[in-house]
Design a protein around this motif. Structure first.
Motif, short mmCIF file in Angstrom:
data_model
loop_
_atom_site.label_atom_id
_atom_site.label_comp_id
_atom_site.label_asym_id
_atom_site.label_seq_id
_atom_site.Cartn_x
_atom_site.Cartn_y
_atom_site.Cartn_z
N ILE A 448 42.35 -15.40 28.80
CA ILE A 448 41.84 -16.46 27.92
C ILE A 448 42.66 -16.37 26.64
CG2 ILE A 448 39.85 -17.38 26.70
CD1 ILE A 448 38.11 -15.79 28.73
N PHE A 449 43.47 -17.39 26.38
CA PHE A 449 44.39 -17.33 25.24
C PHE A 449 43.65 -17.60 23.94
CE2 PHE A 449 47.16 -18.36 28.83
CZ PHE A 449 48.16 -17.42 28.66
N GLN A 450 44.28 -17.15 22.85
CA GLN A 450 43.68 -17.27 21.52
C GLN A 450 43.61 -18.71 21.05
OE1 GLN A 450 45.68 -14.99 18.53
NE2 GLN A 450 44.36 -15.67 16.88
N ASP A 451 44.66 -19.48 21.31
CA ASP A 451 44.77 -20.83 20.76
C ASP A 451 44.46 -21.87 21.82
OD1 ASP A 451 45.29 -23.10 19.39
OD2 ASP A 451 47.43 -22.75 19.09
N PRO A 452 43.26 -22.44 21.82
CA PRO A 452 42.93 -23.44 22.84
C PRO A 452 43.67 -24.75 22.65
CG PRO A 452 41.14 -23.28 21.25
CD PRO A 452 42.13 -22.22 20.89
N TYR A 453 44.25 -24.96 21.47
CA TYR A 453 45.00 -26.19 21.22
C TYR A 453 46.26 -26.24 22.09
CZ TYR A 453 42.04 -27.02 17.15
OH TYR A 453 40.96 -27.25 16.33
N GLU A 542 41.47 -12.81 21.56
CA GLU A 542 40.79 -13.45 20.42
C GLU A 542 40.02 -14.70 20.87
OE1 GLU A 542 40.69 -12.19 17.50
OE2 GLU A 542 42.53 -11.13 17.01
N PRO A 543 39.16 -14.61 21.88
CA PRO A 543 38.52 -15.82 22.42
C PRO A 543 37.48 -16.43 21.49
CG PRO A 543 37.56 -13.90 23.44
CD PRO A 543 38.68 -13.40 22.58
N THR A 544 37.04 -15.70 20.47
CA THR A 544 36.00 -16.23 19.59
C THR A 544 36.47 -16.34 18.14
OG1 THR A 544 35.06 -14.02 19.16
CG2 THR A 544 34.19 -15.23 21.04
N SER A 545 37.76 -16.16 17.87
CA SER A 545 38.23 -16.10 16.49
C SER A 545 38.04 -17.41 15.74
CB SER A 545 39.71 -15.69 16.44
OG SER A 545 40.52 -16.68 17.06
N ALA A 546 38.09 -18.54 16.46
CA ALA A 546 37.99 -19.84 15.79
C ALA A 546 36.63 -20.50 16.01
CB ALA A 546 39.10 -20.77 16.29
N LEU A 547 35.65 -19.73 16.48
CA LEU A 547 34.37 -20.32 16.85
C LEU A 547 33.30 -20.07 15.78
CD1 LEU A 547 34.13 -19.36 20.62
CD2 LEU A 547 35.24 -21.33 19.59
N ALA A 569 35.49 -6.73 34.49
CA ALA A 569 36.03 -5.83 33.47
C ALA A 569 36.78 -6.67 32.45
CB ALA A 569 36.96 -4.80 34.10
N TYR A 570 36.75 -6.24 31.18
CA TYR A 570 37.39 -7.01 30.12
C TYR A 570 38.31 -6.12 29.30
CZ TYR A 570 33.57 -10.40 30.88
OH TYR A 570 32.68 -11.29 31.43
N LEU A 571 39.50 -6.65 28.99
CA LEU A 571 40.29 -6.14 27.89
C LEU A 571 40.12 -7.15 26.78
CD1 LEU A 571 42.34 -4.23 26.57
CD2 LEU A 571 44.17 -5.61 27.56
N PHE A 572 39.38 -6.78 25.74
CA PHE A 572 38.96 -7.72 24.70
C PHE A 572 39.81 -7.49 23.46
CE2 PHE A 572 36.19 -10.08 21.91
CZ PHE A 572 35.60 -11.01 22.74
N ILE A 573 40.77 -8.38 23.22
CA ILE A 573 41.66 -8.29 22.07
C ILE A 573 41.02 -9.06 20.92
CG2 ILE A 573 43.94 -8.88 21.19
CD1 ILE A 573 44.91 -8.73 24.14
#
Length: 705
Positions: A448-453, A542-547, A569-573
Motif C-alpha cells: 500500500i503506497f504512501q501517496d494515493p494520488y 505510510e498508509p495513514t499519514s494523510a488521513l 503479517a504487516y511491515l508497517f512503515i
C-alpha cells in the motif's frame, strides 16, 4: 481587546453541479493579536475553504455570498482586487498544505521569495538577496547562501515546508494562516517547524490560524480551538477546556479515534465515526451530525441546534446541552462518552511461524557523471538491513524521510532489484527468482503506497482499478468460476462491492474516477486494491499519514481485524508513533540506511536506548496541557546517503558522541532477548562476523533481527 481578525456569518458556495455546494455555511470566529487559533475537523468540512475565503483565493466556481471578513476593522470583502493584492502576503500570509504543489518548479527559491519582497517593500538587487538570505536563515535552512539559488526539487519535504514559511513571512504579516503545515512530515521535522512558528510568533506578536487534524499539534500550539463539521463550527473553547472536557459528540469521537498503547493493551478497537461527512450540496434541516451520532433523537433530525454555553468561553452547538430541548439525558457530557468495542486478538503464531526473513539487504543506486555517464559513486539507500516478520504479526519500521524505509519495502517485494542480501519469503528465496516464479508469488505479498494520488490510475474507474490485480494474477475462487474456469463478472463485481464496504466506501462509488475522491478515500481504495488478491504479507508504506484521525481509525481497525481473521503479517512503515504504539508488535528504528534499534513495542517505546530513538520519541506531540518531558532537538538534517559519515552515521547530530563514534560503526548492545541497539554508550557484544557493518548483522543470537 479588539480582535485582529473578525469573521461574521461567512457563507461560501461552490457552483459545481445542479445544486451549489455550501462549503462554508455561516461561520463566525475571531482571532486576537498574537494568538494561535486552531480549526479542527475532517476533510471535507470546509476548513481550507474558510482559509481561501479569508484570502479571497477561491477557485473559479467559488463565491462568497454573505458575511464579512475584517482584518483590523477593515472589511476585506469590500476591497477591490487591486487592493487585496496589497493585503495578501503583507497583512495576511498563508502556508499551503502541499509545498510541492505551491512552489514554482522552474523558479529558484530566492526568486520566489524575492517576488513578495519586491511587491510589498520594493526591494531589489543586493538588498533583496540579503533579505532572502536572512529569511532562509531565520527558518533554519542550512547553507542558505548556496541553497537559495537551488530549485524546489532539490529540497526535502521538510525543507520545502520551511521555504514556504519563509515566503509567508517575507511580508511580515499580522496574520499567518497555516493549512496543515506539518501533515506528512516526520516528527523531528514537525517539531522544528512548530518551534520555528512559535518563535516567530513571539518575536513579532503575529496571530496564527492553524488548520489541522492533529490533536497533539493543537495541544502544543493553540490557545483557542474551534471544531468544524459540514461547513459550520460546532464547538469553540479554550485549549484547556477543550482537552479537559470536549463537549460535542463529534469532538469526543475524534478523541476516541486516537490510537495509543493503552487501547492496544486493553484489546480495544478505535472508535470509528460511521458514515462520511454529508454532501454540502444538500439542504440541512436538523443537526448535521445526527446521522453519525450515537445520541441523536427525533429533535436532532428536525431542528438545527443553537449555541449552548458549557462554561465561560466554551460553547457547543448540540441539543444535548440545551436545557429546553426536551432531552431525556441528565448528564450530557457523560452521555457523550464513547463505548469501545473489543477487537479479537490475532491468532497465536504457530511454531516455526517465520514468514519473512531479510538478511543483510543492500540497495545501492549508482551516481553517474559526465558525457559517458561513468559511475562515480553510489547512493546507499539501504546499507545492510536484517529483519524477520512472523505470520500474523506486525513489524513497524520508523525513521525520518530519506532513511531508506520505503526502499526496504520495495526491495523486499523485488520492485527494486537488491544490490546484495537475501529475502526469504516462506522459505523461498526471492532475490534472483525467475520472473515467472516471482509472478506466481505476487498475490501473496502486496504494498500500500504512501501517496494515493500517484498510485491510482487517473484514467480508470475504481472497479477497474480493483479488478486489475485480480485479473493480472488470475485470482479466482473455485466456487465462483464458470464451466470454462473463468470467474463470473457479476461475482467479481460483488467482491469489489464487498471490498469497498470493508474499507468504508459505498459500493456505488466503484463507477467513479480517482479524482472524484478525497485523499483519505483514495487511500481506502488503494487498500481495497491490495486486499483484492488475498495477500499474506502487506507492506504498508505510510498508509495513514494523510488521513483524518476518524478515517485513520477505520483503516487501523480494518487492518487489525484482517490480521485477526486471516493471519496477515504487516511491515508497517510510518512516522506516527501513536499508530506504532497501538498497531505494532515489534519496532525497528532506521537511520541512514541502517537499523539502529529494534525490539518489542513496549521495550523500544517505553525504554529507548539509542540517542536517535530517544530524540525521535521526544519530538512526538502529546495531548497533555503541561507535559513534563525533555524535547531533544536534533541539529541539522539527515546526511546524504551518497556520502554517509564515517563511524556511527548519527554522530554529527548526537549529543553523546565520543571520539570512537567518529571512527568505527558500533557493534550490537543487547538489553534483553528481543531488545538490541547499535551504540557505543552501552557494552558492545562481540560480533561473530565483521565483514558487514550493517545495523542488524552481528545482533544477539536471541534477537529476531
Amino acid at each position: 481587546m479588539s480582535p485582529l481578525l473578525q469573521i461574521d456569518n461567512l457563507e461560501t458556495i461552490l457552483h459545481t453541479g445542479a445544486m451549489p455546494v455550501r462549503a462554508v455555511d455561516g461561520i463566525t470566529l475571531q482571532i486576537l493579536q498574537g494568538e494561535t487559533f486552531a480549526l479542527l475537523g475532517e476533510s471535507g468540512c470546509g476548513k481550507s475553504m474558510t482559509a481561501l475565503s479569508i484570502m479571497r483565493l477561491l477557485p473559479e466556481v467559488g463565491e462568497i455570498i454573505a458575511g464579512s471578513i475584517r482584518i483590523g476593522g477593515e472589511d476585506l470583502l469590500l476591497l477591490p482586487e487591486a487592493a487585496m493584492r496589497n493585503v495578501r502576503g503583507r497583512r495576511i500570509s498563508m502556508i499551503f498544505q502541499e509545498p510541492m504543489l505551491s512552489l514554482n518548479p522552474v523558479m529558484t527559491v530566492a526568486e520566489q521569495i524575492g517576488e513578495a519582497l519586491q511587491r510589498h517593500f520594493d526591494l531589489r538587487g543586493a538588498a533583496q538577496q540579503q533579505r532572502v538570505l536572512e529569511l532562509l536563515n531565520q527558518v533554519g535552512i542550512p547553507d542558505a547562501a548556496h541553497r537559495m539559488t537551488e530549485y524546489p526539487f532539490q529540497f526535502s519535504g521538510g525543507m520545502k515546508q520551511r521555504v514556504m514559511i519563509a515566503m509567508a513571512l517575507a511580508g511580515e504579516p499580522e496574520l499567518l494562516i497555516a493549512d496543515e503545515p506539518t501533515t506528512a512530515l516526520d516528527v523531528t521535522i514537525q517539531a522544528q517547524v512548530l518551534e520555528l512558528m512559535r518563535g516567530l510568533q513571539q518575536r513579532s506578536n503575529m496571530a496564527i490560524l492553524l488548520i489541522t487534524h492533529d490533536l497533539g499539534v493543537v495541544a502544543e500550539m493553540a490557545q483557542r480551538v474551534a471544531v468544524m463539521y459540514a461547513g459550520e463550527i460546532v464547538e469553540t473553547a479554550t485549549r484547556e477546556d477543550f482537552f479537559r472536557s470536549p463537549a460535542h459528540p463529534y469532538s469526543r469521537k475524534l478523541f476516541a479515534a486516537l490510537p495509543g498503547r493503552a487501547k492496544r493493551r486493553q484489546g480495544l478497537g478505535l472508535e470509528m465515526i460511521s458514515g462520511n461527512v454529508p454532501p454540502l450540496s444538500q439542504e440541512f434541516v436538523g443537526c448535521r451530525f445526527a446521522d453519525r451520532c450515537d445520541h441523536a433523537w427525533d429533535l436532532c433530525r428536525t431542528t438545527a441546534p443553537g449555541w449552548s454555553v458549557v462554561a465561560t468561553g466554551h460553547q457547543v452547538r448540540c441539543h444535548l446541552f440545551n436545557q429546553n430541548s426536551g432531552s431525556r439525558i441528565q448528564d450530557p457530557v457523560k452521555a457523550a462518552e464513547t463505548d469501545f468495542q473489543a477487537i479479537p486478538n490475532p491468532k497465536s503464531p504457530l511454531p516455526n511461524s517465520e514468514l519473512l526473513r531479510v538478511t543483510d539487504l543492500k540497495v545501492y543506486f549508482p551516481i553517474h557523471k559526465g558525457l559517458m555517464k561513468r559511475v562515480v559513486g553510489h547512493v546507499k539507500a539501504v546499507d545492510g538491513v536484517s529483519l524477520t516478520i512472523a505470520r500474523g504479526k506486525t513489524l513497524a519500521l520508523v525513521g525520518e524521510s530519506g532513511c531508506g524505509k520505503t526502499t526496504v519495502g520495495k526491495g523486499i517485494l523485488q520492485l527494486i532489484t537488491p544490490t546484495a542480501g537475501s529475502v526469504r519469503y516462506d522459505g523461498l528465496e526471492l532475490v534472483g527468482l525467475e520472473r515467472k516464479q516471482l509472478r506466481e508469488k505476487r498475490a501473496e505479498f502486496q504494498i500500500i503506497f504512501q501517496d494515493p494520488y500517484s498510485s491510482l490510475n487517473p484514467r480508470m474507474r475504481i472497479t477497474d482499478i480493483i479488478e486489475e490485480g485480480m485479473n493480472a494474477l488470475n485470482i479466482r475462487n473455485n466456487d465462483r468460476t464458470d464451466h470454462a474456469g473463468h470467474q463470473s463478472l457479476s461475482l467479481q463485481g460483488k467482491k469489489v462491492d464487498t471490498l469497498l464496504q470493508r474499507v468504508g466506501l459505498p459500493p456505488e462509488t466503484k463507477w467513479r474516477y480517482p479524482h472524484e475522491f478525497s485523499g483519505g478515500q483514495r487511500q481506502r481504495i488503494a487498500i481495497a486494491r491490495a486486499l483484492a488478491v488475498n495477500p499474506r504479507l502487506l507492506i504498508c508504506d505510510e498508509p495513514t499519514s494523510a488521513l483524518d484521525v476518524s478515517v485513520q481509525a477505520q483503516i487501523l481497525n480494518l487492518l487489525k481485524e484482517l490480521q485477526a481473521s486471516l493471519g496477515l503479517a504487516y511491515l508497517f512503515i510510518t512516522h506516527n508513533i501513536s499508530v506504532v504504539e497501538y498497531f505494532a508488535d515489534e519496532v525497528a528504528v532506521m537511520y541512514l540506511g541502517r537499523i539502529v534499534e529494534w525490539g518489542s513495542v513496549d521495550e523500544v517505546l517505553g525504554n529507548p536506548k539509542h540517542p536517535y530513538t530517544q530524540a525521535l520519541l521526544s519530538a512526538v506531540p502529546v495531548i497533555e496541557l503541561n507535559p513534563k518531558r525533555e524535547v531533544i532537538r536534533l541539529h541539522g538534517d539527515l546526511p546524504s546517503p551518497a556520502n554517509p559519515p564515517a563511524g556511527c552515521h548519527f554522530h554529527p547530530r548526537c549529543r553523546h558522541a565520543m571520539p570512537v563514534c567518529h571512527r568505527t560503526y558500533p557493534g550490537t548492545s543487547t538489553f534483553s532477548a528481543t531488545h538490541t541497539a547499535r551504540c557505543y554508550l552501552y557494552p558492545q557484544q562481540q560480533d561473530t562476523s565483521t565483514k558487514h557493518e550493517d545495523c542488524c548483522t552481528g545482533a544477539s543470537k536471541n534477537s529476531k533481527f
